[in-house]
Write a protein that holds these residues in place. Structure first.
Motif, short mmCIF file in Angstrom:
data_model
loop_
_atom_site.label_atom_id
_atom_site.label_comp_id
_atom_site.label_asym_id
_atom_site.label_seq_id
_atom_site.Cartn_x
_atom_site.Cartn_y
_atom_site.Cartn_z
N LEU A 176 -17.00 17.08 -16.11
CA LEU A 176 -16.23 16.37 -15.09
C LEU A 176 -16.25 14.87 -15.34
CD1 LEU A 176 -14.65 16.54 -12.37
CD2 LEU A 176 -16.86 16.24 -11.23
N ARG A 177 -17.43 14.35 -15.64
CA ARG A 177 -17.54 12.91 -15.88
C ARG A 177 -16.82 12.50 -17.15
NH1 ARG A 177 -22.53 14.27 -13.52
NH2 ARG A 177 -23.61 14.59 -15.50
N GLY A 178 -16.71 13.42 -18.12
CA GLY A 178 -15.95 13.12 -19.33
C GLY A 178 -14.48 12.90 -19.05
N SER A 179 -14.01 13.43 -17.92
CA SER A 179 -12.61 13.23 -17.53
C SER A 179 -12.42 11.99 -16.65
CB SER A 179 -12.10 14.47 -16.78
OG SER A 179 -12.09 15.59 -17.64
N GLY A 180 -13.47 11.17 -16.55
CA GLY A 180 -13.34 9.89 -15.87
C GLY A 180 -13.78 9.87 -14.41
N LEU A 181 -14.31 10.98 -13.89
CA LEU A 181 -14.72 11.04 -12.48
C LEU A 181 -16.21 10.76 -12.37
CD1 LEU A 181 -12.67 14.13 -11.30
CD2 LEU A 181 -12.19 11.74 -10.88
N LYS A 182 -16.56 9.73 -11.63
CA LYS A 182 -17.96 9.29 -11.50
C LYS A 182 -18.64 10.08 -10.39
CE LYS A 182 -20.24 4.90 -12.30
NZ LYS A 182 -20.01 3.45 -12.41
N TYR A 183 -19.04 11.30 -10.72
CA TYR A 183 -19.62 12.21 -9.72
C TYR A 183 -20.92 12.78 -10.27
CZ TYR A 183 -19.92 16.01 -6.30
OH TYR A 183 -20.35 16.86 -5.31
N ASP A 184 -22.02 12.33 -9.71
CA ASP A 184 -23.36 12.78 -10.13
C ASP A 184 -24.17 13.01 -8.86
OD1 ASP A 184 -26.16 12.73 -10.92
OD2 ASP A 184 -25.49 11.95 -12.86
N MET A 219 -11.54 7.11 -28.03
CA MET A 219 -11.10 7.58 -29.34
C MET A 219 -9.85 8.45 -29.29
SD MET A 219 -13.15 6.26 -31.49
CE MET A 219 -14.77 5.50 -31.62
N GLY A 220 -9.41 8.78 -28.09
CA GLY A 220 -8.24 9.65 -27.96
C GLY A 220 -7.77 9.68 -26.53
N THR A 221 -7.53 10.88 -26.02
CA THR A 221 -7.06 11.06 -24.66
C THR A 221 -8.24 11.22 -23.71
OG1 THR A 221 -5.14 12.23 -25.55
CG2 THR A 221 -5.52 12.42 -23.18
N LEU A 222 -8.17 10.62 -22.55
CA LEU A 222 -9.25 10.74 -21.56
C LEU A 222 -9.50 12.21 -21.24
CD1 LEU A 222 -11.17 9.43 -19.47
CD2 LEU A 222 -9.26 9.52 -17.84
N GLY A 223 -10.78 12.61 -21.30
CA GLY A 223 -11.14 13.99 -20.96
C GLY A 223 -11.12 14.94 -22.14
N ASP A 224 -11.09 14.41 -23.38
CA ASP A 224 -11.08 15.30 -24.54
C ASP A 224 -12.52 15.65 -24.95
OD1 ASP A 224 -11.98 12.99 -25.75
OD2 ASP A 224 -10.13 12.59 -26.85
N CYS A 225 -12.65 16.43 -26.01
CA CYS A 225 -13.97 16.86 -26.46
C CYS A 225 -14.85 15.67 -26.84
CB CYS A 225 -13.83 17.80 -27.67
SG CYS A 225 -13.14 19.42 -27.26
#
Length: 405
Positions: free
Chosen positions: A247-255, A279-285
């Motif tokens: 989830l955080r990799g997709s830009g959501l600051k939720y911990d 390095m690419g699209t937000l939320g990628d591997c």
């Protein structure tokens, strides 16, 4: 015979053929069904993926689970609360301390003794949980690198994980399945000299993390294999209930360590890294992998602050007993209760139903982050190439003990 189990006699052995979820489906001329797993290194355990391919392009993916039944919930509904704790170790067996912490915290809240736990106990719990978070992330990063050809990453992370396992074995007597965090306290206090040895390890680890990030994560081949692959939209992640580094990799600051502020985390200064699409699209591997590396830095910060408390304000004393609050009989009042904690892979939750008469839960249900995060694999993989499917699986970071809990 659609959707029925077929019994096939092979020589003198009877084996069961599991039905295909795509059975009876009319495939297009160039499409074919391919099985990956269930016993394959790149599936991270006994996971079977049934894939419809159009050439090398993925049309649809269906995960098959159930090859590794832990039967956690049914075990829990037949044992007293304090005897359930060792079984939590065997779900996400790469993060056993984190599992124990969440379970113990839930039972303590049901008993109403959460605020009575000594601060030294809470800081020790945070230290061992963050050490285990590091160890879990090292397995995720190292095995992920090996999935896509970077063998060096695996050697480096396993080398540093071994230091952590030795520290945790020194504390608990066990290498991976600890039974150290007890309801109301701990099995035992930290061994003499642990704080100093642990601080030495954090100082050793910082340059190693920087080296891992520079040589492996920012490597051009690694970036090419992971950037713009398996892109997870933030809205889709929320709809699927995705948590943790995914989830955080997709830009959501939720911990949950920040959102719920459990244990002594509110007293500790640390950041919540999120994907930025560097390095690419937000939320990628690549973003999901980068977030895990940054979380390792944050865990080191948390450990160092907790160690400062354990050698200062809450240092060991002769009269300190980590088992002082451990109840002899655990019998919560009748209630339904849910507790959650931030595990290395996301939100680990336990639901309890207590009848008020027994020390055995009437109902116990576990919400495993690996199980929930795995549910989105079709959305991430379809439209990509078969080689990218392996990259997607590794970026989810699953442990099948928690999926088939």
């Amino acid at each position: 015979m659609a959707n029925q189990v077929q019994y096939i006699f092979d020589d003198k052995n009877l084996r069961v053929s599991e039905p295909s979820v795509f059975e009876g489906r009319d495939l297009k001329r160039e499409e074919m069904i391919v099985n990956i797993g269930p016993q394959h290194p790149s599936t991270h355990g006994v996971l079977r993926l049934e894939v419809i391919l159009d050439g090398e392009e993925i049309v649809e993916v269906a995960p098959h689970i159930g090859y590794l039944h832990r039967c956690f919930e049914k075990h829990a509904e037949n044992l007293p609360y304090n005897q359930i704790l060792p079984f939590t170790d065997r779900m996400d067996y790469l993060a056993a301390m984190n599992n124990e912490h969440a379970f113990a915290m839930g039972v303590e809240r049901m008993l109403g003794i959460e605020n009575d736990i000594p601060k030294r106990v809470e800081y020790i719990r945070v230290v061992v949980a963050e050490l285990n978070r590091l160890a879990s992330h090292f397995v995720a990063l190292g095995s992920y690198g090996m999935d896509i050809g970077a063998v060096t990453a695996f050697f480096w992370t396993m080398r540093d994980r071994e230091h952590i396992l030795r520290l945790l074995e020194w504390v608990s007597g066990a290498r991976m399945l600890y039974n150290y965090v007890w309801v109301g306290g701990l099995f035992y206090d930290l061994p003499v000299g642990f704080e100093e040895r642990c601080l030495e390890f954090t100082q050793y680890l910082k340059p190693k993390l920087a080296e891992l990030e520079r040589v492996v994560i920012e490597n051009k081949i690694f970036v090419d294999r992971t950037a713009n692959v398996g892109v997870l939209d933030p809205g889709l992640a929320i709809n699927y209930g995705i948590t943790g580094p995914m989830l955080r990799g997709s830009g959501l600051k939720y911990d949950l360590r920040k959102v719920d502020g459990y244990s002594v985390y509110p007293e500790i200064d640390f950041d919540v890294p999120v994907g930025e699409g560097k390095m690419g699209t937000l939320g990628d591997c690549w973003d999901r992998t980068w977030v895990r590396v940054q979380e390792c830095y944050e865990s080191v910060k948390i450990i160092e602050q907790a160690l400062a408390k354990l050698t200062g304000e809450h240092k060991r004393t002769r009269d300190f007993d980590p088992r002082a609050m451990v109840p002899k009989k655990i019998r919560p009042k009748a209630q339904d209760f849910y507790v959650r904690a931030e595990n290395p892979k996301g939100e680990l939750g336990f639901f309890f139903r207590a009848d008020g008469r027994s020390d055995i839960p009437f109902r116990c249900k576990s919400r495993g982050p690996s199980f929930v995060n795995l549910s989105i694999i079709n959305e991430l993989a379809k439209g990509g190439l078969i080689a990218d499917l392996i990259a997607v699986i590794g970026s989810i970071d699953i442990v099948l003990g928690e999926v088939d809990r």
